[in-house]
Design an enzyme around this catalytic site. Sequence first.
Site, PDB file in Angstrom:
ATOM      1  N   ASP A  90      45.062  43.115  37.549  1.00 10.86           N
ATOM      2  CA  ASP A  90      45.050  43.588  38.933  1.00 10.86           C
ATOM      3  C   ASP A  90      46.435  43.430  39.571  1.00 10.86           C
ATOM      4  O   ASP A  90      47.136  42.455  39.328  1.00 10.86           O
ATOM      5  CB  ASP A  90      44.011  42.776  39.712  1.00 10.86           C
ATOM      6  CG  ASP A  90      43.600  43.437  41.002  1.00 10.86           C
ATOM      7  OD1 ASP A  90      44.219  44.439  41.388  1.00 10.86           O
ATOM      8  OD2 ASP A  90      42.638  42.939  41.627  1.00 10.86           O
TER       9      ASP A  90
ATOM     10  N   LYS B 229      40.668  47.530  30.657  1.00 13.94           N
ATOM     11  CA  LYS B 229      39.740  46.492  31.106  1.00 13.94           C
ATOM     12  C   LYS B 229      39.008  47.002  32.338  1.00 13.94           C
ATOM     13  O   LYS B 229      39.585  47.130  33.411  1.00 13.94           O
ATOM     14  CB  LYS B 229      40.475  45.194  31.428  1.00 13.94           C
ATOM     15  CG  LYS B 229      39.545  44.087  31.919  1.00 13.94           C
ATOM     16  CD  LYS B 229      40.257  42.766  32.109  1.00 13.94           C
ATOM     17  CE  LYS B 229      39.275  41.687  32.567  1.00 13.94           C
ATOM     18  NZ  LYS B 229      39.917  40.353  32.658  1.00 13.94           N
TER      19      LYS B 229
ATOM     20  N   ASP C 173      36.581  46.405  35.183  1.00 18.83           N
ATOM     21  CA  ASP C 173      36.023  45.289  35.949  1.00 18.83           C
ATOM     22  C   ASP C 173      35.096  45.823  37.037  1.00 18.83           C
ATOM     23  O   ASP C 173      35.157  46.999  37.415  1.00 18.83           O
ATOM     24  CB  ASP C 173      37.161  44.470  36.572  1.00 18.83           C
ATOM     25  CG  ASP C 173      36.779  43.021  36.843  1.00 18.83           C
ATOM     26  OD1 ASP C 173      35.580  42.691  36.749  1.00 18.83           O
ATOM     27  OD2 ASP C 173      37.675  42.226  37.158  1.00 18.83           O
ATOM     28  N   MET C 174      34.233  44.954  37.562  1.00 16.82           N
ATOM     29  CA  MET C 174      33.367  45.286  38.696  1.00 16.82           C
ATOM     30  C   MET C 174      33.104  43.995  39.444  1.00 16.82           C
ATOM     31  O   MET C 174      32.485  43.084  38.904  1.00 16.82           O
ATOM     32  CB  MET C 174      32.060  45.912  38.215  1.00 16.82           C
ATOM     33  CG  MET C 174      31.191  46.417  39.353  1.00 16.82           C
ATOM     34  SD  MET C 174      29.541  45.799  39.248  1.00 16.82           S
ATOM     35  CE  MET C 174      28.690  46.924  40.333  1.00 16.82           C
TER      36      MET C 174
ATOM     37  N   CYS D  24      33.730  44.126  31.929  1.00 18.46           N
ATOM     38  CA  CYS D  24      33.820  42.916  32.738  1.00 18.46           C
ATOM     39  C   CYS D  24      33.151  43.192  34.072  1.00 18.46           C
ATOM     40  O   CYS D  24      33.226  44.306  34.583  1.00 18.46           O
ATOM     41  CB  CYS D  24      35.288  42.529  32.932  1.00 18.46           C
ATOM     42  SG  CYS D  24      35.573  41.133  34.046  1.00 18.46           S
TER      43      CYS D  24
ATOM     44  N   ASP E 127      34.920  34.336  34.012  1.00 18.54           N
ATOM     45  CA  ASP E 127      36.263  34.116  34.541  1.00 18.54           C
ATOM     46  C   ASP E 127      36.716  32.670  34.347  1.00 18.54           C
ATOM     47  O   ASP E 127      37.885  32.355  34.582  1.00 18.54           O
ATOM     48  CB  ASP E 127      36.298  34.449  36.034  1.00 18.54           C
ATOM     49  CG  ASP E 127      36.232  35.945  36.303  1.00 18.54           C
ATOM     50  OD1 ASP E 127      36.533  36.729  35.381  1.00 18.54           O
ATOM     51  OD2 ASP E 127      35.873  36.324  37.429  1.00 18.54           O
TER      52      ASP E 127
END
Length: 688
Positions: free
Chosen positions: A329, A438, A440-441, A485, A507
């Site tokens: 991110d 990757k 993610d949510m 993820c 995480d």
Amino acid sequence: MTHPRWTLRTEHTTYTVRLSQDGPWAELDAWGPAGVEDGPSALDWSHRTHFVTPADAAPAEYLPYGLRPFTGAELVAATPAGERGSWWEFTGAEESEGALRLAFTDDVLGLRTVLCYETVPGTDVILRWTEHTATRELRLERLDSAAVNVPVTAGARLTYLTGQWSQEFQRTQLHLTRGTFTMGSTQGVPGHAYAPWLAVQDGTPGDGPAYGVALEWAGNWHITAEAEPGGAIRVRAGRVPHEGAVVLTPGTTLTTPRLACAFSPEGLDGLSRVWHHYERRLAGDRLHRPRKVLYNSWEATGFDVDAAGQLELAKVAADIGAELFVVDDGWFTGRADDTGGLGDWHPDPAAFPHGFDRFVEDVRGLGLDFGLWVEPEAVSPGSRLHTEHPDWVYRVEGRPARLVRNQLLLDLGRPDVQDFVIGTLDRLLGTYAVDYLKWDMNRPPTERGRPGAGAVDLDAEHVAGYLRVLDHLRTAHPHVTVEGCAGGGGRVDPLTLARTDVVWPSDNTAPLDRLSIQYGFLHAHAPHVMSSWVTDAPGVFDPRPRSLAFRFVNAMCGVLGIGADLRAWSPEERAEAARWIARYKEIRDVVHLGEARLLGSPDEPTCGVQYDFGERTVVAALSTGRLDGAPLVPGRPARLRLRGLDPAARYRDTATGTTYGGAHLLHYGLPFAWSAGHDADLVVLTRE
């Protein structure tokens, strides 16, 4: 009168279904090792029916409310006027190699239900689901996938995986003698609190034969186990519609999620290997693509992403042997923190002044593959995307939009949103040389609505959109490795595993916390999908310090990654890391393709995982307890008893040259002399 009977055969088991003599339903006759169907059924208790109907007491495979009024039905159907219940008749069977379809029809209600069965070649898994077809409009208030009956003699021991964010996949057990146990999620994903997986054993002591189910659904779900008066456990599982019911229109067919059902005579450990085999089957040809050693920059830089800092990390990562560099991110415009940027997926020109393509080329010039983090379902309120398409987010008319992690959630059930996500990913993957994505949510749907849409099934539509995008990635970008993820392990399910290459269990990367997470994870999921990083993170739930070796050996139990700030590591730490990475590359095929056995548990002073593939056995051993006075007080080494070896064979430790008899390793175990500076080891044995 002879009642029809059908037997499905897997690699080592059989599953026999019969048409009940008591009424129009199918019931389980036998399930277990091959040959278990020969003899009177152990589940025949349907004639003890005081104050209940025969259907309520039967080991039924699937029954509607109406026929089964008291002890729980899998199907609750109602007319628009509110009349609830179905009274169906058996209308035929279709049997083929490894498959069975049993049809039941209620002409008065206007509903046809087909119970579907399919074996998975090369495994001991049977898939079950139902298909519902209406001839007039109906409301399905409950639409489970299947019911599973397990005979028990002393109640049941349920094993399931619980937790929360940063503490997922905790192996939990419950002795259920009477009553109901239920778990699930209404968060739009399987969630962090429970995994959609359950194992059932007899309540007697010992690790006896184990039955298991796993629901193949990436949205809302439940699994419910009921200890019935007749001495059995009946497990029902299925999806949970957000709206409370699904409207079935005339001529349409609704197909429920598949429920994977498994059996092993070798207890929970054997059951885990059944699931591992199944997930390797889901991977198909991609199973044999090596999972590369990853470096991810998140824990080193957070949102502070720029080309110079990322390249500095990439150079060190390449030096120690990493094969893949993933920018997490913070790489895109407006993403200085978690309050903006989501939805506007363009590299930040200020962070990459020479161009993002040049940055990617520089990373690849170090001999590394390149990867990116994305969160395609999310949007920031101040983003350009939200300004242009405020109607694309989930919302309830006249109600405030609640922010979770300072963001909103896109309605991925909308085809135009799906097209936007596909177009965005195509642009990124087509413009830049990206090898790894990757996905993610980080927030569940809260105000989940689509104003003006009428009767919709939002949960199912979101799952279908999610799968459409993943399927597109598979087809249009087959070279790209995809990681699943959801704030850690919030979306780990067979649908996701069939379309991704690895998943992120949590995480939390602290060593002893992660050991507990991975121990539970490996009960249900295969090592080749378990991404695990070495970081500097301190313990959250177990703060005891552990060595760099411990962190590496623990992470090498799955797919090895590094997430620490390598710039802060000493030359000695980098050299040690390089040695572990080199060792991992030598044995990762054994870890990812071999038979895995859990040796002990994190609650014991010594535990580990054993992997067997071909002539090699790899043992990852970890010390979690006291040292018992060593080295001041004389004592014996700790030992891990191995399993599954040939007692007559000999096995050589490739590092020390020590040779062990198979019987010795099975009876006494592999010795480990732990000390304050030595709390982990990786042993490779070669069969001679």
